[in-house]
Design a protein around this motif. Structure first.
Motif, PDB file in Angstrom:
ATOM      1  N   VAL A  87       0.982  -1.410   0.103  1.00  0.00           N
ATOM      2  CA  VAL A  87       0.168   0.041  -0.046  1.00  0.00           C
ATOM      3  C   VAL A  87       0.878   1.433   0.124  1.00  0.00           C
ATOM      4  CG1 VAL A  87      -1.766   1.427   1.284  1.00  0.00           C
ATOM      5  CG2 VAL A  87      -1.957  -1.258   1.121  1.00  0.00           C
ATOM      6  N   VAL A 137       0.826   4.382  -2.835  1.00  0.00           N
ATOM      7  CA  VAL A 137      -0.247   5.249  -2.212  1.00  0.00           C
ATOM      8  C   VAL A 137      -0.685   6.319  -3.085  1.00  0.00           C
ATOM      9  CG1 VAL A 137       1.371   6.661  -1.059  1.00  0.00           C
ATOM     10  CG2 VAL A 137      -0.670   6.392   0.019  1.00  0.00           C
ATOM     11  N   LEU A 180      -3.555   5.155  -5.390  1.00  0.00           N
ATOM     12  CA  LEU A 180      -4.619   4.196  -5.039  1.00  0.00           C
ATOM     13  C   LEU A 180      -5.987   5.601  -4.748  1.00  0.00           C
ATOM     14  CD1 LEU A 180      -3.233   2.328  -1.796  1.00  0.00           C
ATOM     15  CD2 LEU A 180      -4.178   1.325  -4.018  1.00  0.00           C
ATOM     16  N   LEU A 186      -8.062   0.863  -2.521  1.00  0.00           N
ATOM     17  CA  LEU A 186      -7.564   0.797  -1.338  1.00  0.00           C
ATOM     18  C   LEU A 186      -8.122  -0.475  -0.500  1.00  0.00           C
ATOM     19  CD1 LEU A 186      -5.860   1.554   1.280  1.00  0.00           C
ATOM     20  CD2 LEU A 186      -7.638   3.314   2.022  1.00  0.00           C
ATOM     21  N   SER A 205      -7.122  -3.597  -1.249  1.00  0.00           N
ATOM     22  CA  SER A 205      -5.735  -4.144  -1.014  1.00  0.00           C
ATOM     23  C   SER A 205      -5.804  -4.517   0.597  1.00  0.00           C
ATOM     24  CB  SER A 205      -4.986  -2.774  -1.159  1.00  0.00           C
ATOM     25  OG  SER A 205      -4.919  -2.616  -2.489  1.00  0.00           O
ATOM     26  N   VAL A 265       0.169   6.901   4.223  1.00  0.00           N
ATOM     27  CA  VAL A 265      -0.795   5.697   4.280  1.00  0.00           C
ATOM     28  C   VAL A 265      -1.826   6.085   5.389  1.00  0.00           C
ATOM     29  CG1 VAL A 265      -1.300   3.422   5.025  1.00  0.00           C
ATOM     30  CG2 VAL A 265       0.700   4.070   3.536  1.00  0.00           C
ATOM     31  N   LEU A 318      -4.179   8.704   4.040  1.00  0.00           N
ATOM     32  CA  LEU A 318      -5.208   7.945   3.034  1.00  0.00           C
ATOM     33  C   LEU A 318      -6.352   7.163   3.859  1.00  0.00           C
ATOM     34  CD1 LEU A 318      -6.119   7.473   0.148  1.00  0.00           C
ATOM     35  CD2 LEU A 318      -4.458   5.799   0.187  1.00  0.00           C
ATOM     36  N   LEU A 319      -5.908   6.331   5.000  1.00  0.00           N
ATOM     37  CA  LEU A 319      -6.868   5.673   5.538  1.00  0.00           C
ATOM     38  C   LEU A 319      -7.899   6.541   6.562  1.00  0.00           C
ATOM     39  CD1 LEU A 319      -4.495   2.953   6.926  1.00  0.00           C
ATOM     40  CD2 LEU A 319      -6.190   2.498   5.199  1.00  0.00           C
TER      41      LEU A 319
END
Length: 398
Positions: free
Chosen positions: A196, A200, A203, A208, A211, A242, A245-246
């Motif tokens: 990831v 990134v 994505l 995502l 993944s 990461v 993004l999360l």
């Protein structure tokens, strides 16, 4: 849809425009209202659609594009203009901001930069309080030494949070060498955190989630790398991207840290709203609590985020009592989790969460209570006693 931002974009470069579209279409708080391939038509598009955000890629013709930015800013002051360019020239950036741009994003646009810019617009548009309510909660779980049950708490805390239908929860295993979150969930992931991190910038949110590994409890898992040689491929900056993004896709992130407090672990601590410091009531563990808190006190805002969690309470008669432990560490104990070797051992060996294999056990009840407390926690006051005085007490006979 009241907190969704409507966006219109213009970029004469087809490749750049498609890349922007791909990023935007993956955001659940964005509605792509219109796209345009020519600068001369964009003013009319904006006038007709009146978007919240207008994204103008200026590299095709900087002079005409900056004139467009100024014109749209005057015609529709409520539309926040984002300028996108591959240039690092400070003069161009200054010209864009003077023309009325609210944000300047470097191309190729990084998802975390785009999300940060959108979040700033959301806060101005919907208000600071509402933005916070819609934000994501990052919970880092760290141990004061090995073997205190950090992964067991992190995994089962994630499952407890995920049982609420209002929550979307992801667990990232940051014990990059020896993490076992996938084993605790009996999962065989197709992708790892390194996969990831390396992708990134390419994505979107649907990719995502594909993944990640989804457990039957509803918890999503981002496991540690398979090969030891891949550990070095994840940097602190990679983790920052990461997590960014999360955070835009999940309501809760649980970060299972290693015991080494590496730069990756320290980035996780920095980005977390809550840091659960897991200890047991024995002398070596409490000594490490004091050592860590002394270090955290030198990091702006870090000590205030730490919450002491005592695990395996009542494990044996040789444990230091709670009152004495609080005197030693100079802080309140935020949460207590009772010892239940049988339930925890069964859960670990079968790769099944405690909620499934021992739903009525005291340890399960405690972890569910911890999840509920964190969801409603608004910065509980901690003891102001000095960590140094606690360390001194550790070696004074009573």
């Amino acid at each position: 849809m009241s907190n969704v931002l409507r966006v219109a974009i213009v970029d004469p470069n087809d490749t750049g425009r498609e890349e922007l579209k791909r990023l935007l279409l993956g955001l659940d708080t964005i509605w792509l209202e219109a796209e345009c391939s020519r600068y001369e038509f964009f003013s009319d598009v904006v006038a007709q659609t009146q978007p919240d955000i207008g994204i103008v890629a200026i590299d095709h013709d900087q002079e005409r594009a900056l004139e467009l930015v100024a014109r749209v800013s005057q015609q529709l002051p409520d539309c926040a203009i984002f300028v996108v360019s591959s240039t690092h020239d400070g003069t161009v950036i200054l010209q864009a901001m003077r023309a009325g741009a609210k944000e300047f994003l470097l191309q190729p646009v990084r998802i975390d930069d785009l999300l940060a810019a959108i979040n700033r617009i959301q806060e101005r548009r919907f208000g600071q309080g509402d933005a916070k309510a819609r934000g994501s909660t990052v919970i880092a779980v760290a141990g004061v030494t090995g073997g205190v049950g950090v992964s067991t708490i992190a995994v089962n805390l994630g499952c407890a949070l995920a049982r609420n239908d209002k929550n979307t929860v992801v667990l990232a295993d940051l014990d990059l060498c020896l993490g076992d979150a996938d084993v605790l969930l009996d999962a065989i992931p197709d992708y790892t955190i390194v996969d990831v991190a390396q992708n990134v910038t390419r994505l979107d949110f649907s990719l995502l989630k594909r993944s990640l590994t989804k457990h039957s409890s509803g918890l999503f898992l981002l496991p540690r790398p398979v090969q030891l040689e891949d550990v070095s491929l994840l940097s602190a900056e990679d983790l920052q991207r990461v997590i960014g993004l999360l955070k835009a896709s999940f309501t809760h992130l649980v970060l299972d840290l290693s015991k080494a407090f590496t730069p990756v672990d320290m980035m996780a601590l920095e980005m977390a709203q809550h840091v659960l410091l897991v200890t047991q009531l024995d002398l070596p563990c409490l000594r490490n609590v004091v050592r860590l808190m002394m270090s955290f006190s030198n990091m702006p805002g870090m000590a205030e985020k730490v919450k002491i969690v005592v695990n395996r309470l009542g494990m044996d008669s040789g444990q230091i009592n709670l009152k004495k432990a609080q005197e030693i560490i100079g802080r309140e104990i935020f949460w207590q989790i009772p010892n239940d070797y049988r339930a925890c051992s069964e859960a670990r060996n079968n790769g099944v969460p405690l909620l499934e294999c021992a739903p009525r056990s005291a340890v399960t009840t405690a972890i569910v209570g911890l999840a509920e407390a964190l969801c409603g926690e608004q910065g509980k006051e901690t003891s102001k006693k000095s960590g140094r005085s606690g360390l001194f007490k550790l070696f004074v006979k009573t």
